[in-house]
Design an enzyme around this catalytic site. Structure first.
Site, PDB file in Angstrom:
ATOM      1  N   CYS A 197       6.703   0.006   6.955  1.00  0.00           N
ATOM      2  CA  CYS A 197       6.262   1.208   6.597  1.00  0.00           C
ATOM      3  C   CYS A 197       7.314   1.900   5.483  1.00  0.00           C
ATOM      4  CB  CYS A 197       5.645   2.232   7.451  1.00  0.00           C
ATOM      5  SG  CYS A 197       5.154   3.921   6.423  1.00  0.00           S
ATOM      6  N   LEU A 198       6.994   2.124   4.170  1.00  0.00           N
ATOM      7  CA  LEU A 198       8.038   2.439   3.267  1.00  0.00           C
ATOM      8  C   LEU A 198       8.471   3.952   3.876  1.00  0.00           C
ATOM      9  CD1 LEU A 198       6.666   1.633  -0.395  1.00  0.00           C
ATOM     10  CD2 LEU A 198       8.329   0.497   1.232  1.00  0.00           C
TER      11      LEU A 198
ATOM     12  N   GLN B 155       2.992  10.057   1.356  1.00  0.00           N
ATOM     13  CA  GLN B 155       4.350   9.433   1.449  1.00  0.00           C
ATOM     14  C   GLN B 155       4.936   9.831  -0.021  1.00  0.00           C
ATOM     15  OE1 GLN B 155       2.446   5.111   2.123  1.00  0.00           O
ATOM     16  NE2 GLN B 155       4.693   5.132   3.168  1.00  0.00           N
TER      17      GLN B 155
ATOM     18  N   GLY C 273       0.959  -1.200  -0.049  1.00  0.00           N
ATOM     19  CA  GLY C 273      -0.052  -0.014   0.163  1.00  0.00           C
ATOM     20  C   GLY C 273       0.883   1.104  -0.018  1.00  0.00           C
TER      21      GLY C 273
ATOM     22  N   HIS D 142      -2.282   7.281   7.250  1.00  0.00           N
ATOM     23  CA  HIS D 142      -1.392   8.423   6.669  1.00  0.00           C
ATOM     24  C   HIS D 142      -2.065   9.655   6.079  1.00  0.00           C
ATOM     25  CE1 HIS D 142       2.568   6.008   6.377  1.00  0.00           C
ATOM     26  NE2 HIS D 142       1.962   5.048   5.934  1.00  0.00           N
TER      27      HIS D 142
ATOM     28  N   HIS E 211      -3.862   1.199   7.753  1.00  0.00           N
ATOM     29  CA  HIS E 211      -2.518   1.693   7.751  1.00  0.00           C
ATOM     30  C   HIS E 211      -2.482   2.783   6.787  1.00  0.00           C
ATOM     31  CE1 HIS E 211       2.226   1.091   7.680  1.00  0.00           C
ATOM     32  NE2 HIS E 211       2.007   2.189   6.765  1.00  0.00           N
ATOM     33  N   GLU E 212      -2.912   2.656   5.799  1.00  0.00           N
ATOM     34  CA  GLU E 212      -3.057   3.896   4.475  1.00  0.00           C
ATOM     35  C   GLU E 212      -3.882   4.669   4.984  1.00  0.00           C
ATOM     36  OE1 GLU E 212      -0.726   3.603   2.750  1.00  0.00           O
ATOM     37  OE2 GLU E 212      -0.334   1.157   2.980  1.00  0.00           O
TER      38      GLU E 212
HETATM   39 ZN   LIG Z   1       3.015   3.425   5.702  1.00  0.00          ZN
END
Ligand SMILES: [Zn+2]
Length: 178
Positions: free
Chosen positions: A101-102, A54, A49, A147, A143-144
């Site tokens: 997480c990226l 991000q 995701g 953000h 999670h997304e």
């Molecule tokens: Zn993330």
């Protein structure tokens, strides 16, 4: 298509609530390109995701794609675009699971998340849809969507002692769980 630069925590955009996507955006070629670029960026970094903040865009937009595994082919989630998403819990039941997480590279931690939820969102053409998600899919949605409110998974961890580097996770933690 291009691979976008991923913001890391401490970048202010990751801590700011994102703005709703306006109606006119759907016809905008750059908005459609952003979605394609987010898809390519997610694949490049092997994420499941990615949220617009991000990649330095403060919009309520995220993409999700979860590959099935040999053990759990039913866990596959085909490429999904979430615009202005709203999450409604379908039960109060929560489950601990590992997340990374990226924007917080190389780390993982145990995060309690709702097991079942309803997602209401718009697709990339602005068409509304509604679906039910459970287990890992529900986790990725939460999670997304976090953000988009300026939250990251470590904010949701109940016990910071589970925080681990991915290498040490492979060496020590995964072992113990098998
Ligand atoms: Zn993330």
């Amino acid at each position: 298509m291009s691979i976008l630069k991923v913001a890391r925590i401490a970048h202010p955009l990751l801590r700011s609530p994102a703005k709703p996507v306006p109606k006119e955006a759907f016809r905008d070629r750059l908005f459609q390109k952003l979605i394609d670029d987010m898809r390519e960026t997610m694949h490049e970094y092997e994420g499941v995701g990615l949220a617009a903040p991000q990649v330095h865009e403060g919009l309520r937009l995220a993409v999700i794609q979860v590959p099935g595994t040999d053990e759990h082919p039913e866990a596959e989630v085909p490429f999904l675009v979430l615009v202005n998403p709203v999450v409604t819990p379908l039960s109060e039941e929560r489950e601990n699971g590992w997340e990374g997480c990226l924007s917080i590279p190389d780390l993982r931690g145990l995060v309690p998340r709702l097991k079942r939820l309803k997602l209401d969102a718009l697709d990339r053409d602005g068409k509304p849809y509604s679906l039910e998600a459970s287990d890992f899919f529900a986790r990725v949605v939460q999670h997304e969507c976090d953000h988009l409110d300026g939250d990251v998974y470590v904010d949701r961890m109940k016990d910071m002692r589970s925080l681990t580097f991915i290498k040490e996770f492979e060496d020590h933690v995964k072992h113990d769980e098998e």
